[in-house]
Design a protein around this motif. Structure first.
Motif, PDB file in Angstrom:
ATOM      1  N   ASP A 264      19.856  22.007  92.136  1.00 51.79           N
ATOM      2  CA  ASP A 264      19.816  22.056  93.588  1.00 51.79           C
ATOM      3  C   ASP A 264      21.055  22.611  94.275  1.00 51.79           C
ATOM      4  O   ASP A 264      20.956  23.323  95.255  1.00 51.79           O
ATOM      5  CB  ASP A 264      19.555  20.649  94.129  1.00 51.79           C
ATOM      6  CG  ASP A 264      18.089  20.307  93.994  1.00 51.79           C
ATOM      7  OD1 ASP A 264      17.370  21.127  93.410  1.00 51.79           O
ATOM      8  OD2 ASP A 264      17.683  19.246  94.478  1.00 51.79           O
ATOM      9  N   GLY A 265      22.219  22.252  93.770  1.00 51.15           N
ATOM     10  CA  GLY A 265      23.437  22.726  94.432  1.00 51.15           C
ATOM     11  C   GLY A 265      23.821  24.135  94.018  1.00 51.15           C
ATOM     12  O   GLY A 265      24.945  24.549  94.220  1.00 51.15           O
ATOM     13  N   ARG A 266      22.893  24.838  93.429  1.00 53.36           N
ATOM     14  CA  ARG A 266      23.200  26.173  92.906  1.00 53.36           C
ATOM     15  C   ARG A 266      22.501  27.243  93.718  1.00 53.36           C
ATOM     16  O   ARG A 266      21.320  27.129  94.013  1.00 53.36           O
ATOM     17  CB  ARG A 266      22.724  26.287  91.459  1.00 53.36           C
ATOM     18  CG  ARG A 266      23.099  25.111  90.583  1.00 53.36           C
ATOM     19  CD  ARG A 266      24.536  25.178  90.194  1.00 53.36           C
ATOM     20  NE  ARG A 266      24.992  24.045  89.426  1.00 53.36           N
ATOM     21  CZ  ARG A 266      25.815  23.106  89.905  1.00 53.36           C
ATOM     22  NH1 ARG A 266      26.205  23.141  91.163  1.00 53.36           N
ATOM     23  NH2 ARG A 266      26.244  22.132  89.140  1.00 53.36           N
ATOM     24  N   LEU A 267      23.255  28.264  94.018  1.00 60.36           N
ATOM     25  CA  LEU A 267      22.664  29.379  94.725  1.00 60.36           C
ATOM     26  C   LEU A 267      23.005  30.627  93.916  1.00 60.36           C
ATOM     27  O   LEU A 267      24.144  30.814  93.516  1.00 60.36           O
ATOM     28  CB  LEU A 267      23.286  29.454  96.113  1.00 60.36           C
ATOM     29  CG  LEU A 267      22.608  30.355  97.110  1.00 60.36           C
ATOM     30  CD1 LEU A 267      21.167  29.909  97.316  1.00 60.36           C
ATOM     31  CD2 LEU A 267      23.339  30.284  98.435  1.00 60.36           C
ATOM     32  N   VAL A 268      22.005  31.440  93.645  1.00 59.28           N
ATOM     33  CA  VAL A 268      22.281  32.630  92.855  1.00 59.28           C
ATOM     34  C   VAL A 268      22.245  33.852  93.753  1.00 59.28           C
ATOM     35  O   VAL A 268      21.345  34.009  94.577  1.00 59.28           O
ATOM     36  CB  VAL A 268      21.253  32.766  91.709  1.00 59.28           C
ATOM     37  CG1 VAL A 268      21.463  34.071  90.967  1.00 59.28           C
ATOM     38  CG2 VAL A 268      21.369  31.584  90.764  1.00 59.28           C
TER      39      VAL A 268
END
Ligand SMILES: Nc1nc2c(ncn2[C@@H]2O[C@H](COP(=O)(O)OP(=O)(O)OP(=O)(O)O)[C@@H](O)[C@H]2O)c(=O)[nH]1
Ligand SMILES: [Mg+2]
Length: 659
Positions: A264-268
């Motif tokens: 969830d805390g990941r943005l690519v």
């Protein structure tokens, strides 16, 4: 709303909250509602909101555009490139950008040689004299950019030196740096950089972490096991032309996904989409290519497509600097800023506000209790005085001696009240002991010893597992003890309430099992780190020592939060007892004084009764005002915006920090 706007809004809320809290504290002080527990609670709320930091880490293989993206999102206002971004490896050391009012605008650099010593990064942070400081002139972007070039500096060292510094591992030759013709290898000159500037976003608590590409990430265990897992959001960057390469995937696996936890805390970010712009293809064809890369990347990384955002950092930066709206739209940078704003900031705000709301409710309950004691005292006095109506002098004298006797009895039973307190303290000492630094230190000494055993490679998981299960056991034991203490407290409070008609209420007991979740997460991040290729490095004593140091600092953080909760619990119980004792003593004084005045006919009985009536009225107003002031604080705490892109800030960490 873009990240910047959302962050601004969050800052406004925090400032307003701090102001309202200050007003509430002053008001409570004026009305004698500020006991030790309430004060502590106010203090915690204040520092929780003031020191709330949001860390966004940028992680990727080298040259994917991390630094360029930071320039485009945060620093375009300077009208130029601020963080060095160039072809090949550029950023050589982890670089943290933040704001600390106590430190002048500066770049501080920790020499790489500090790795030869055992201290963890957190400890070096406390030793400012060990850092090289370069003052920054924030009004001079050229000077600023030139100073920041330092984060790209390298040194040539012998293989032995590189080995000692942790950049050379005979056991994993593929990761080693290339050896030059002179037999030397290139290593970063600095271990860590801290940039302190009063950029509006940084001033509001944003911390940006720029990291160097692959090898250097692996070389600093603290980055992997502490900094990145504690970041509220991690932006992982790919290049649109290459998609997910093997080394991208290795970094993703090593640093960005943790088994058993949501991504969830990941943005690519699919960066450099401008490399696909092509005059010979139609815009639709270009778009189709971008869409394809996006879909493939999302699939390989196991994410929903909405979490992969195509942009061009470089064109976005250029567009902002030259005020070219069309180019800015084409760069898709605004879409990324929106996702960051609503995802990261929205979630962070929600978590902070929920934590704050809990604190305010406790505060209200605590202050409310003090008022109900007073209300009861007034009611008693009222009854007593009403009973005196129409009575003669001797009855009044009798009444007086009865109050005096009651007072003497009460003073005599003070010992009983102190006994409750001392039993409570004695039991608590055991809990404190379980959560203490020496206990933790002993556990970690054992782990260090275990990790240093030859042939530990296969047993790493077990060594960690044993240490962590003992730590978990300790926490569980502390929880069981706390529960016991709580029931003892509840029982003795009940008894005191019956005997002295107090209104004591055992404060909410600490929830220590919550920290077990933090332990799990820490253990997982270590095992993941050691599971990849780093496990081979354990054969080097310095490596395992550094690793355990990093572990120790993180665990200490968890244990400090837990201890803090136990302390607050203790304080709240103690201050309730104190408050009841104090109020009761005052109550005797007031009752005697009232009778005395009536005896001396200084005031008529009716007047005295009217006085108490007024006091009751004042108390009701006070109560209403307290409700109003606290709901004002709470209403500001309601989440305002719902995140449309759903990725959470690293939740357990955020919560434990908030606590
Ligand atoms: N065409 C194009 N080039 C880009 C873009 N973003 C970054 N670059 C270029 O890619 C190169 C690397 O960018 P950096 O920002 O230094 O990459 P990094 O990820 O910080 O790399 P390290 O610091 O070495 O880990 C630079 O020359 C940038 O100008 C982009 O959107 N489009
Ligand atoms: Mg860089």
């Amino acid at each position: 709303m873009s990240f910047n706007e959302k962050f601004d809004q969050h800052g406004v809320w925090r400032r307003e909250f701090a102001l309202r809290l200050k007003l509430l504290a002053e008001w409570m002080k004026d009305h004698d509602l500020l006991d030790a527990a309430v004060e502590e609670r106010l203090h915690r709320l204040e520092s929780q909101v003031r020191s709330d930091k949001v860390m966004v880490a940028f992680v990727a293989e080298f040259s994917r555009g991390k630094s360029e993206l930071i320039n485009a999102i945060f620093f375009a206002g300077y009208g130029r490139r601020i963080m060095p971004a160039s072809a090949g490896r550029t950023t050589m050391c982890p670089t943290e950008l933040g704001y600390d009012a106590e430190v002048p605008p500066s770049l501080r650099l920790l020499p790489i040689e500090t790795r030869l010593q055992p201290q963890a990064l957190v400890e070096w942070r406390l030793a400012p004299e060990k850092w090289t400081r370069i003052d920054l002139d924030v009004n001079n972007p050229a000077q600023l950019a030139q100073a920041l070039e330092k984060v790209a500096e390298v040194r040539q060292v012998s293989k032995d030196e590189a080995r000692a510094l942790g950049f050379w591992h005979d056991s994993s030759p593929d990761d080693n740096p290339l050896v030059g013709a002179n037999g030397l290898v290139e290593v970063p000159k600095w271990r860590h950089a801290l940039i302190n500037i009063a950029h509006p976003l940084l001033k509001q608590g944003l911390v940006i972490l720029d990291t160097p590409g692959l090898n250097a990430i692996g070389a600093e265990p603290e980055l992997t096991v502490s900094l990145i897992p504690q970041a509220h959001a991690v932006v992982f960057i790919l290049a649109a032309d290459t998609g997910v390469t093997k080394s991208d995937l290795a970094i993703w696996r090593e640093h960005l996904i943790t088994e058993g936890e949501a991504s969830d805390g990941r943005l690519v970010v699919l960066n450099k989409i401008d490399t696909l712009w092509d005059a010979l293809s139609s815009p639709e064809q270009v778009q189709a290519q971008i869409d394809r890369q996006r879909a493939t990347s999302a699939e390989i990384l196991g994410l929903p497509e909405s979490q992969v955002i195509p942009v061009s950092a470089q064109k976005g930066l250029v567009a902002k600097v030259t005020h070219d709206q069309q180019l800015l739209q084409a760069s898709c940078l605004p879409a990324l800023e929106k996702a960051l704003g609503e995802g990261v900031m929205g979630q962070r705000q929600k978590i902070l506000r929920a934590a704050v709301a809990g604190g305010i409710n406790e505060l209200r309950a605590e202050a409310g209790r003090a008022m109900s004691i007073r209300r009861r005292d007034l009611a008693e006095q009222m009854m007593e005085l009403r009973g005196l109506r129409g009575k003669n002098v001797s009855v009044i004298r009798h009444m007086r001696s009865r109050i005096e006797q009651e007072q003497a009895e009460f003073d005599g039973s003070g010992a009983k009240i102190y006994a409750v307190r001392s039993v409570h303290l004695k039991l608590l000492r055991e809990v404190f002991n379980l959560l203490s630094t020496p206990t933790l230190r002993a556990e970690l000494a054992e782990l260090t010893h275990a990790l240093k055993q030859p042939g530990i490679k296969l047993g790493v998981k077990r060594a960690y597992g044993q240490t962590f299960s003992r730590l978990r056991e300790g926490l569980q034991k502390a929880q069981i003890l706390s529960t016991e203490i709580q029931s003892m407290l509840t029982a003795s409070f009940r008894q005191l309430n019956a005997e002295f008609s107090f209104s004591l209420q055992a404060p909410k007991e600490p929830e220590l099992t919550r920290y077990i979740h933090d332990l799990d997460q820490i253990e997982r991040s270590h095992l993941q780190y050691l599971g990849v290729s780093n496990v081979l490095k354990l054969s080097q004593a310095e490596f395992s020592e550094r690793l355990v140091r990093a572990l120790a600092t993180r665990l200490r953080g968890v244990y400090e939060s837990a201890l803090g909760e136990v302390e607050l619990w203790n304080k709240s119980a103690a201050s309730q007892l104190d408050a009841q004792l104090r109020e009761r003593r005052r109550n005797f004084g007031r009752r005697l004084e009232a009778i005395e005045r009536i005896q001396q006919a200084a005031t008529g009985l009716d007047e005295r009764i009217a006085e108490i009536d007024t006091q009751e009225g004042v108390l009701n107003e006070l109560d209403a005002k307290l409700t109003q002031l606290t709901s004002h604080l709470l209403s500001g705490s309601a989440p305002q915006a719902r995140a449309s892109v759903s990725f959470n800030a690293a939740e357990p960490v955020a919560l434990s920090q908030a606590a």
